[in-house]
Enzyme design. Structure first.
Site, short mmCIF file in Angstrom:
data_model
loop_
_atom_site.label_atom_id
_atom_site.label_comp_id
_atom_site.label_asym_id
_atom_site.label_seq_id
_atom_site.Cartn_x
_atom_site.Cartn_y
_atom_site.Cartn_z
N ARG A 150 0.82 -1.22 0.00
CA ARG A 150 0.00 0.00 0.00
C ARG A 150 0.85 1.26 0.00
O ARG A 150 0.69 2.14 -0.85
CB ARG A 150 -0.89 0.01 1.25
CG ARG A 150 -2.13 -0.83 1.17
CD ARG A 150 -2.90 -0.73 2.47
NE ARG A 150 -2.12 -1.31 3.55
CZ ARG A 150 -2.34 -2.51 4.08
NH1 ARG A 150 -3.35 -3.23 3.67
NH2 ARG A 150 -1.58 -2.97 5.04
N ILE A 151 1.75 1.37 0.98
CA ILE A 151 2.52 2.61 1.12
C ILE A 151 3.53 2.75 -0.02
O ILE A 151 3.65 3.81 -0.63
CB ILE A 151 3.22 2.68 2.50
CG1 ILE A 151 2.17 2.68 3.62
CG2 ILE A 151 4.11 3.91 2.60
CD1 ILE A 151 2.72 2.56 5.02
N ASP A 170 10.11 -6.32 -4.34
CA ASP A 170 9.09 -6.93 -3.49
C ASP A 170 8.78 -8.30 -4.09
O ASP A 170 8.30 -8.37 -5.24
CB ASP A 170 7.82 -6.04 -3.49
CG ASP A 170 6.75 -6.54 -2.53
OD1 ASP A 170 6.64 -7.77 -2.32
OD2 ASP A 170 5.99 -5.70 -2.00
N ALA A 230 9.27 2.48 8.13
CA ALA A 230 8.49 1.23 8.22
C ALA A 230 8.48 0.68 9.65
O ALA A 230 7.54 0.94 10.42
CB ALA A 230 9.02 0.20 7.23
N ASP A 255 11.94 7.32 11.18
CA ASP A 255 10.73 7.62 11.97
C ASP A 255 10.47 6.51 12.98
O ASP A 255 9.66 6.66 13.87
CB ASP A 255 9.53 7.77 11.02
CG ASP A 255 8.26 8.23 11.74
OD1 ASP A 255 8.34 9.23 12.50
OD2 ASP A 255 7.20 7.59 11.57
N GLU A 260 11.38 1.86 21.15
CA GLU A 260 10.64 3.14 21.16
C GLU A 260 9.97 3.36 22.51
O GLU A 260 9.22 2.50 22.95
CB GLU A 260 9.59 3.14 20.05
CG GLU A 260 10.22 3.06 18.66
CD GLU A 260 9.19 3.15 17.53
OE1 GLU A 260 8.00 3.34 17.82
OE2 GLU A 260 9.59 3.03 16.37
N HIS A 278 8.26 8.51 15.41
CA HIS A 278 7.18 7.62 14.95
C HIS A 278 5.87 8.39 14.72
O HIS A 278 4.84 8.11 15.35
CB HIS A 278 6.95 6.46 15.94
CG HIS A 278 6.29 5.28 15.29
ND1 HIS A 278 6.53 3.99 15.69
CD2 HIS A 278 5.40 5.19 14.27
CE1 HIS A 278 5.81 3.15 14.94
NE2 HIS A 278 5.12 3.87 14.07
N GLY A 280 4.49 8.76 11.60
CA GLY A 280 3.95 8.43 10.27
C GLY A 280 2.43 8.54 10.19
O GLY A 280 1.88 9.02 9.19
N ALA A 281 1.75 8.09 11.22
CA ALA A 281 0.28 8.08 11.18
C ALA A 281 -0.32 9.24 11.98
O ALA A 281 -1.53 9.28 12.21
CB ALA A 281 -0.23 6.75 11.73
P1 NAD Z 1 1.61 -3.74 3.01
O1 NAD Z 1 1.35 -5.05 3.66
O2 NAD Z 1 0.55 -3.14 2.15
O3 NAD Z 1 2.94 -3.84 2.13
C1 NAD Z 1 4.10 -4.47 2.57
C2 NAD Z 1 4.79 -5.05 1.34
O4 NAD Z 1 6.06 -5.58 1.75
C3 NAD Z 1 4.02 -6.22 0.70
O5 NAD Z 1 3.77 -5.95 -0.67
C4 NAD Z 1 4.97 -7.41 0.85
O6 NAD Z 1 4.92 -8.31 -0.26
C5 NAD Z 1 6.31 -6.72 0.95
N1 NAD Z 1 7.34 -7.54 1.57
C6 NAD Z 1 7.23 -8.44 2.58
N2 NAD Z 1 8.40 -9.01 2.84
C7 NAD Z 1 9.29 -8.45 1.98
C8 NAD Z 1 10.69 -8.62 1.76
N3 NAD Z 1 11.40 -9.50 2.49
N4 NAD Z 1 11.28 -7.88 0.81
C9 NAD Z 1 10.58 -6.99 0.08
N5 NAD Z 1 9.24 -6.80 0.22
C10 NAD Z 1 8.62 -7.51 1.17
O7 NAD Z 1 2.03 -2.76 4.19
P2 NAD Z 1 1.97 -1.15 4.19
O8 NAD Z 1 0.64 -0.71 4.69
O9 NAD Z 1 2.47 -0.65 2.91
O10 NAD Z 1 3.00 -0.83 5.38
C11 NAD Z 1 4.40 -1.00 5.19
C12 NAD Z 1 5.16 -0.74 6.49
O11 NAD Z 1 4.89 0.58 6.97
C13 NAD Z 1 4.77 -1.67 7.64
O12 NAD Z 1 5.96 -2.06 8.32
C14 NAD Z 1 4.01 -0.79 8.57
O13 NAD Z 1 4.12 -1.24 9.90
C15 NAD Z 1 4.73 0.53 8.38
N6 NAD Z 1 3.96 1.69 8.85
C16 NAD Z 1 4.62 2.67 9.55
C17 NAD Z 1 3.92 3.77 10.02
C18 NAD Z 1 4.63 4.86 10.79
O14 NAD Z 1 3.99 5.52 11.61
N7 NAD Z 1 5.89 5.12 10.55
C19 NAD Z 1 2.54 3.88 9.80
C20 NAD Z 1 1.91 2.89 9.05
C21 NAD Z 1 2.63 1.79 8.57
#
Ligand code: NAD
Length: 303
Positions: A150-151, A170, A230, A255, A260, A278, A280-281
């Site tokens: 997604r992100i 990915d 992430a 972030d 933490e 942290h 991000g959200a």
């Molecule tokens: P998502 O599940 O939509 O996407 C994650 C992607 O990572 C998937 O497409 C998956 O196939 C891929 N992936 C898994 N293992 C992998 C690897 N070994 N190598 C490469 N790709 C791999 O998740 P998202 O919603 O896009 O979120 C991504 C990250 O962002 C998560 O860790 C989430 O916790 C983090 N996040 C951080 C904040 C913040 O406040 N900083 C807020 C929201 C999400």
């Protein structure tokens, strides 16, 4: 029959109003564990954030409970196994903060490469140091996206608007995804070797823990920048500290941290690190969405 929903952590008012359209809703913010154990049997659904601990004892007392909604991402405060055993569905709302995180990537990145954070600090000290704050453009640079979910995809769309070239790694990506988003699919090594900026958007799993370690940092260009918005454990912080201190890479934008709040601020205090706590959200929109998405999932469930 209208379902009965109990909400025990504060979610946005507009999400509560949405819930009231299809359910009888009780708000009990800050309820004690003992009170919750007593009350839970009357409800079909429970909505929490991270404050309420949904223990096995609560779940086993929840005679009518069919679904637990966690507004936000982590499920650490819910006994997931106990819920599964009792056939209670759990939903959360990781998609609610996607845009906020993607926007923070560019906010931080432009601040870093144009020295905005440093120039602002210098002005506040009453200084006029124009010559100190030479920067770079994003235009024409190569962005390596690790994790194209997604992100990662939202980041790619915004990077395109800046005229960047995009590499993505990915294992879950399809040829159609690459075509749709007009990116170049890359293996990890090629991405590390050829990106000017590398941004991580993977979950923290056994496989991704320390996926950026000494070896990977060693493959990066000397003037490249690493972004981790992430999860902390995805990058080995000791290795990153060494590389940044010895200027073997240009900088890092962080972030999230392995601990933490961090106990050790050595990494964060380096001049070539831009750090945020942290956040991000941390936008109104992400918080509103977190509640709305959960209420919508619960509404669909009862439909
Ligand atoms: P998502 O599940 O939509 O996407 C994650 C992607 O990572 C998937 O497409 C998956 O196939 C891929 N992936 C898994 N293992 C992998 C690897 N070994 N190598 C490469 N790709 C791999 O998740 P998202 O919603 O896009 O979120 C991504 C990250 O962002 C998560 O860790 C989430 O916790 C983090 N996040 C951080 C904040 C913040 O406040 N900083 C807020 C929201 C999400």
């Amino acid at each position: 029959m209208r379902p009965k929903i109990l909400i025990t952590d504060r979610i946005h008012e507009c999400a509560v109003e949405e819930a009231k359209k299809f359910a009888d809703v009780d708000l009990r913010y800050g309820i004690s564990q003992d009170e919750l154990i007593e009350l839970i049997k009357d409800y079909d659904a429970l909505i929490v954030r991270s404050g309420t601990k949904v223990t096995r004892e609560i779940i086993e007392r929840a005679e009518n409970l069919k679904i637990i909604g966690r507004a936000g991402v982590g499920l650490d405060n819910i006994d997931v196994k106990a819920a599964e055993e009792n056939k209670i569905k759990i939903v959360n709302s990781p998609e609610a903060s996607t845009i906020s995180v993607a926007e923070l990537v560019f906010g931080s990145l432009i601040s870093f490469i144009r020295n905005i954070h440093k120039a602002n600090e210098s002005m506040k000290r009453g200084k006029w140091e124009r010559e100190k704050f030479m920067g770079n453009e994003l235009y024409g640079k190569t962005l390596g996206i690790i994790g194209f979910g997604r992100i990662g995809r939202e980041v790619a769309m915004r990077a395109r608007a800046f005229g960047m070239k995009i590499l993505a790694y990915d294992p879950g990506i399809t040829v159609e995804d690459a075509r749709e988003f007009n990116i170049e699919y890359s293996d990890l090594e090629n991405l590390l070797r050829n990106s000017d900026i590398i941004t991580l958007h993977v979950p923290l799993t056994e496989e991704t823990e320390n996926m950026i370690d000494k070896r990977e940092l060693g493959l990066m260009k000397r003037d490249s920048i690493l972004i981790n918005i992430a999860r902390g454990g995805v990058v080995n912080e000791d290795a990153l500290y060494e590389f940044l201190k010895e200027k073997k890479i240009r900088g890092a934008i962080l972030d999230v941290y392995s601990e933490e709040p961090p106990r050790d601020y050595r990494l964060i205090k380096l001049d070539n690190v831009l750090a945020t706590p942290h956040i991000g959200a941390s936008t109104d929109e992400a918080q509103i969405n977190a509640g709305l998405v959960i209420v919508e999932k619960i509404r669909n469930f009862f439909r």
